[in-house]
Scaffold this active site. Structure first.
Site, PDB file in Angstrom:
ATOM      1  N   GLY A  90       0.848  -1.186   0.000  1.00 42.69           N
ATOM      2  CA  GLY A  90       0.000   0.000   0.000  1.00 42.69           C
ATOM      3  C   GLY A  90       0.880   1.230   0.000  1.00 42.69           C
ATOM      4  O   GLY A  90       2.079   1.136   0.279  1.00 42.69           O
ATOM      5  N   CYS A 147       5.323  -6.155   1.781  1.00 42.56           N
ATOM      6  CA  CYS A 147       5.666  -4.736   1.695  1.00 42.56           C
ATOM      7  C   CYS A 147       4.953  -3.946   2.806  1.00 42.56           C
ATOM      8  O   CYS A 147       5.252  -4.145   3.973  1.00 42.56           O
ATOM      9  CB  CYS A 147       5.351  -4.217   0.299  1.00 42.56           C
ATOM     10  SG  CYS A 147       6.191  -2.673  -0.023  1.00 42.56           S
ATOM     11  N   TYR A 148       3.979  -3.091   2.465  1.00 37.93           N
ATOM     12  CA  TYR A 148       3.268  -2.356   3.514  1.00 37.93           C
ATOM     13  C   TYR A 148       2.689  -3.324   4.547  1.00 37.93           C
ATOM     14  O   TYR A 148       2.740  -3.085   5.757  1.00 37.93           O
ATOM     15  CB  TYR A 148       2.139  -1.519   2.909  1.00 37.93           C
ATOM     16  CG  TYR A 148       1.382  -0.690   3.939  1.00 37.93           C
ATOM     17  CD1 TYR A 148       1.877   0.533   4.373  1.00 37.93           C
ATOM     18  CD2 TYR A 148       0.178  -1.156   4.491  1.00 37.93           C
ATOM     19  CE1 TYR A 148       1.197   1.278   5.325  1.00 37.93           C
ATOM     20  CE2 TYR A 148      -0.502  -0.412   5.447  1.00 37.93           C
ATOM     21  CZ  TYR A 148       0.006   0.806   5.857  1.00 37.93           C
ATOM     22  OH  TYR A 148      -0.663   1.543   6.802  1.00 37.93           O
ATOM     23  N   HIS A 165       8.042  -7.919  -3.253  1.00 32.38           N
ATOM     24  CA  HIS A 165       6.762  -8.313  -3.863  1.00 32.38           C
ATOM     25  C   HIS A 165       6.886  -9.654  -4.589  1.00 32.38           C
ATOM     26  O   HIS A 165       7.295  -9.682  -5.751  1.00 32.38           O
ATOM     27  CB  HIS A 165       6.311  -7.239  -4.866  1.00 32.38           C
ATOM     28  CG  HIS A 165       5.874  -5.970  -4.214  1.00 32.38           C
ATOM     29  ND1 HIS A 165       4.599  -5.787  -3.735  1.00 32.38           N
ATOM     30  CD2 HIS A 165       6.553  -4.840  -3.935  1.00 32.38           C
ATOM     31  CE1 HIS A 165       4.481  -4.580  -3.204  1.00 32.38           C
ATOM     32  NE2 HIS A 165       5.663  -3.982  -3.303  1.00 32.38           N
ATOM     33  N   GLU A 195       4.548 -11.347  -5.768  1.00 28.05           N
ATOM     34  CA  GLU A 195       3.481 -11.475  -6.773  1.00 28.05           C
ATOM     35  C   GLU A 195       3.899 -10.946  -8.141  1.00 28.05           C
ATOM     36  O   GLU A 195       3.245 -11.219  -9.151  1.00 28.05           O
ATOM     37  CB  GLU A 195       2.207 -10.750  -6.284  1.00 28.05           C
ATOM     38  CG  GLU A 195       2.279  -9.223  -6.212  1.00 28.05           C
ATOM     39  CD  GLU A 195       2.889  -8.692  -4.925  1.00 28.05           C
ATOM     40  OE1 GLU A 195       3.667  -9.421  -4.280  1.00 28.05           O
ATOM     41  OE2 GLU A 195       2.622  -7.530  -4.568  1.00 28.05           O
ATOM     42  N   SER A 210     -22.612 -10.798 -25.725  1.00 27.95           N
ATOM     43  CA  SER A 210     -22.018  -9.663 -26.436  1.00 27.95           C
ATOM     44  C   SER A 210     -21.051 -10.141 -27.507  1.00 27.95           C
ATOM     45  O   SER A 210     -20.630  -9.377 -28.356  1.00 27.95           O
ATOM     46  CB  SER A 210     -21.258  -8.769 -25.449  1.00 27.95           C
ATOM     47  OG  SER A 210     -20.057  -9.412 -25.061  1.00 27.95           O
ATOM     48  N   GLY A 211     -20.664 -11.425 -27.424  1.00 28.43           N
ATOM     49  CA  GLY A 211     -19.684 -11.928 -28.376  1.00 28.43           C
ATOM     50  C   GLY A 211     -18.274 -11.846 -27.824  1.00 28.43           C
ATOM     51  O   GLY A 211     -17.350 -12.424 -28.374  1.00 28.43           O
ATOM     52  N   GLY A 212     -18.100 -11.120 -26.714  1.00 25.78           N
ATOM     53  CA  GLY A 212     -16.793 -11.055 -26.060  1.00 25.78           C
ATOM     54  C   GLY A 212     -16.511 -12.370 -25.347  1.00 25.78           C
ATOM     55  O   GLY A 212     -17.364 -13.256 -25.281  1.00 25.78           O
ATOM     56  N   VAL A 213     -15.281 -12.476 -24.834  1.00 25.82           N
ATOM     57  CA  VAL A 213     -14.864 -13.727 -24.210  1.00 25.82           C
ATOM     58  C   VAL A 213     -15.762 -14.071 -23.021  1.00 25.82           C
ATOM     59  O   VAL A 213     -16.250 -15.200 -22.893  1.00 25.82           O
ATOM     60  CB  VAL A 213     -13.395 -13.612 -23.708  1.00 25.82           C
ATOM     61  CG1 VAL A 213     -12.930 -14.917 -23.099  1.00 25.82           C
ATOM     62  CG2 VAL A 213     -12.483 -13.177 -24.834  1.00 25.82           C
ATOM     63  N   ASP A 214     -15.982 -13.074 -22.152  1.00 23.28           N
ATOM     64  CA  ASP A 214     -16.684 -13.364 -20.904  1.00 23.28           C
ATOM     65  C   ASP A 214     -18.112 -13.839 -21.152  1.00 23.28           C
ATOM     66  O   ASP A 214     -18.537 -14.857 -20.623  1.00 23.28           O
ATOM     67  CB  ASP A 214     -16.703 -12.129 -19.989  1.00 23.28           C
ATOM     68  CG  ASP A 214     -15.305 -11.594 -19.737  1.00 23.28           C
ATOM     69  OD1 ASP A 214     -14.349 -12.370 -19.937  1.00 23.28           O
ATOM     70  OD2 ASP A 214     -15.178 -10.422 -19.359  1.00 23.28           O
ATOM     71  N   SER A 215     -18.853 -13.088 -21.963  1.00 24.85           N
ATOM     72  CA  SER A 215     -20.243 -13.500 -22.142  1.00 24.85           C
ATOM     73  C   SER A 215     -20.341 -14.774 -22.971  1.00 24.85           C
ATOM     74  O   SER A 215     -21.254 -15.573 -22.786  1.00 24.85           O
ATOM     75  CB  SER A 215     -21.093 -12.366 -22.721  1.00 24.85           C
ATOM     76  OG  SER A 215     -20.788 -12.144 -24.059  1.00 24.85           O
ATOM     77  N   SER A 216     -19.379 -15.002 -23.874  1.00 21.23           N
ATOM     78  CA  SER A 216     -19.408 -16.244 -24.656  1.00 21.23           C
ATOM     79  C   SER A 216     -19.198 -17.442 -23.740  1.00 21.23           C
ATOM     80  O   SER A 216     -19.893 -18.454 -23.854  1.00 21.23           O
ATOM     81  CB  SER A 216     -18.310 -16.248 -25.723  1.00 21.23           C
ATOM     82  OG  SER A 216     -18.488 -15.174 -26.587  1.00 21.23           O
ATOM     83  N   LYS A 262      -9.485 -13.048 -15.698  1.00 19.10           N
ATOM     84  CA  LYS A 262      -9.589 -13.257 -17.146  1.00 19.10           C
ATOM     85  C   LYS A 262      -8.907 -14.543 -17.625  1.00 19.10           C
ATOM     86  O   LYS A 262      -9.458 -15.282 -18.433  1.00 19.10           O
ATOM     87  CB  LYS A 262      -8.946 -12.055 -17.836  1.00 19.10           C
ATOM     88  CG  LYS A 262      -9.286 -11.944 -19.279  1.00 19.10           C
ATOM     89  CD  LYS A 262     -10.575 -11.227 -19.405  1.00 19.10           C
ATOM     90  CE  LYS A 262     -11.055 -11.081 -20.794  1.00 19.10           C
ATOM     91  NZ  LYS A 262     -12.292 -10.288 -20.813  1.00 19.10           N
TER      92      LYS A 262
END
Ligand code: XMP
Length: 514
Positions: free
Chosen positions: A55, A82-83, A169, A171, A223-229, A370
């Site tokens: 942070g 870190c923080y 870090h 990550e 929508s045709g995007g990855v998520d909604s497909s 994603k």
């Protein structure tokens, strides 16, 4: 929490989603919560481990984000980063001060190989440091298990209490053994079994969806995007013909995209869905006429989306559930998860109107990042070109046209974007750049074409490299490619007399223009 979970407490650092993603890459489910989360709630969740993120603050300053001592007395392993590391030391009686020498960037860290965190890691190891403060004295009960040339306490541990503080870090990919360190924490310290897998996610989701839906009818916003497909295919596998997918062509799609979506999901496509394509173009343009403010545009586009669905639902008859392709970063970025400020109301989450005329919304991908959505897509047998499609925002070209949206501006940005995409693919760069698109600035300027004065729009080309879409850098596209795109856009797209390349990173910019 039924499933084995590690929780991340968010102290406002920029890599917080990455922490959760890396933990999940170790096959351990992980969720992000604000540092303000009540200790009682944390106890109830029974996490296998807790990670405190970085942070921007100094933990010894008044009003800095903090936590109670009790957090370290729950008997649950805690890892401070870190923080988070400084805070753990500060709260438990260690000393944190402003460092004489700031450490930033790749740094050699000498680690104690007997520490559970550093099992199997050779010393020294390169880690990513980014801090102004440092731990000058470890808290009582802690021993130092890593240091650097400038930092006496790069990591400290209290093995008995299972408390670990690391200044760097893990990550971030620049920390060469970062994944191993996190894996040592979740497996070696928290004793997780690693039950978070995409094949079990698919199975579990299908079962849960079936239970929830029963013999109800489901309407899916495609929508045709990855998520909604991915959401649509998951739903179709779960409830088959109880599902109707409605694809709203809001007139803010990329060039030819409507037909492409229909080819995949429509009657001649590979899936057994009820597919309806709604042409709502004019309706959207009318609603958006004269609206310039980005948030107002987003709200209108989101709201109109829901209205169109309501109307379709009425035509179909009783519909009980609405499916949306919301994913975890949308939830976190909309301020519903961790500590992040609301930067934009994401179309799928914050932009929803209060009143939605369905019994319930189903968001089967709400917990996924994603890359996990893509894994689910592949698991479900969705073609790779669809699974690895570039992200496209819910509000579509509406957020790539700065200011008022008109049909003519949509045409300009569609044509320019199609040329840009074609040339990037021809140059073989499409797999290298994470997201690229053309946007229409609201700037008109004077030019000269064929001896005549023009006063036309400037198109901006954007291309970014990013791991998590939370931070991004402008991609270095060869000048010759940019020039080719510029020449083609100016020659082929009426209404454009200038093309610029956007160099802005995120932060301070965002990837989209609005
Ligand atoms: P920004 O512009 O916030 O974009 O840096 C980060 C990523 O999110 C996408 N994006 C959206 N996706 N609804 C979406 O589904 C939205 O409202 C939205 N706004 C931005 C953007 O394309 C980028 O990949």
């Amino acid at each position: 929490m039924g499933r084995e979970t590690v929780i991340v407490l968010d102290f406002g650092g920029q890599y917080n989603q990455l922490v959760a993603r890396r933990v999940r890459e170790c096959n351990v489910y992980c969720e992000i919560y604000s540092y303000r989360t009540d200790i009682g709630k944390i106890r109830e969740m029974k996490p296998k481990g807790i990670i405190l993120t970085g942070g921007p603050n100094s933990c010894y300053e008044e009003g800095a984000p903090s936590c109670t001592r009790e957090l370290f007395e729950l008997g649950i392993p805690v890892l401070g980063l870190c923080y988070g590391a400084q805070l753990m030391q500060h709260v438990l009686g260690g000393k944190v001060e402003r460092a004489a020498v700031k450490e930033y960037g790749k740094t050699e860290v000498y680690v104690e190989p007997s520490s559970p965190l550093f099992q199997g890691i050779e010393s020294p190891t390169v880690c990513w440091m980014s801090h102004n403060d440092y731990i000058s004295g470890a808290a009582p009960g802690f021993s130092i298990c890593a240091h650097t040339d400038n930092c006496p306490v790069a990591a400290a541990e209290n093995r008995e209490k299972q408390l670990y503080a690391i200044q760097f870090h893990p990550e971030v990919l620049h920390t060469v053994k970062g994944k191993e360190i996190l894996s040592n924490f979740v497996y070696g310290v928290c004793r997780c079994s690693g039950d978070w897998r995409m094949d079990s996610f698919v199975e579990d989701s299908i079962r849960e969806i079936r239970e929830k839906v029963g013999d109800g009818r489901v309407l899916c916003a495609l929508s045709g995007g990855v998520d909604s497909s991915v959401a649509a295919v998951l739903l179709s596998k779960a409830v088959g013909k109880q599902l109707t997918c409605v694809f709203v062509d809001h007139g803010l799609l990329r060039k030819n995209e409507g037909d492409e979506v229909e080819a995949v999901f429509g009657p001649s496509g590979a899936y057994d869905l009820n597919f309806i394509r709604v042409n709502a173009r004019q309706r959207y343009y009318k609603k958006l006429a004269g609206v310039e403010e980005p948030e107002a545009k987003r709200k209108i586009i989101g709201e109109e989306f829901i209205r169109v669905f309501e109307e379709e639902a009425k035509k179909i008859g009783a519909v009980d559930f609405l499916v949306q392709g919301t994913i975890y970063p949308d939830v976190v970025e909309s301020g519903l998860g961790g500590e992040s400020a609301v930067i934009k109301s994401h179309h799928n989450v914050g932009g929803l109107p209060d009143y939605v005329d369905f019994k319930e919304i189903i968001e089967p991908l709400r917990d996924l990042f994603k890359d996990e959505v893509r894994k689910v897509g592949l698991e479900l047998g969705i073609p790779e070109y669809l699974v690895f499609r570039q992200p496209f925002p819910g509000p579509g070209l509406g957020v790539r046209i700065v200011g008022e949206v008109t049909e003519d501006k949509v045409r300009i940005v569609q044509d320019a974007d199609a040329i840009y995409r074609e040339e990037i693919a021809k140059a073989g760069l499409d797999q290298e750049i994470d997201q690229y698109f053309a946007a229409l600035t609201n700037m008109r300027s004077v030019g000269v074409m064929g001896d005549e004065r023009t006063y036309d729009y400037a198109v901006a080309l954007r291309a970014v490299r990013t791991v998590d879409f939370m931070t991004a850098e402008a991609a270095e596209i060869p000048f010759a490619v940019l020039q080719r795109v510029m020449v083609r856009i100016i020659n082929e797209v009426r209404g454009v007399n200038r093309v610029v390349y956007d160099l802005t990173s995120k932060p301070p910019g965002t990837i989209e223009f609005e």
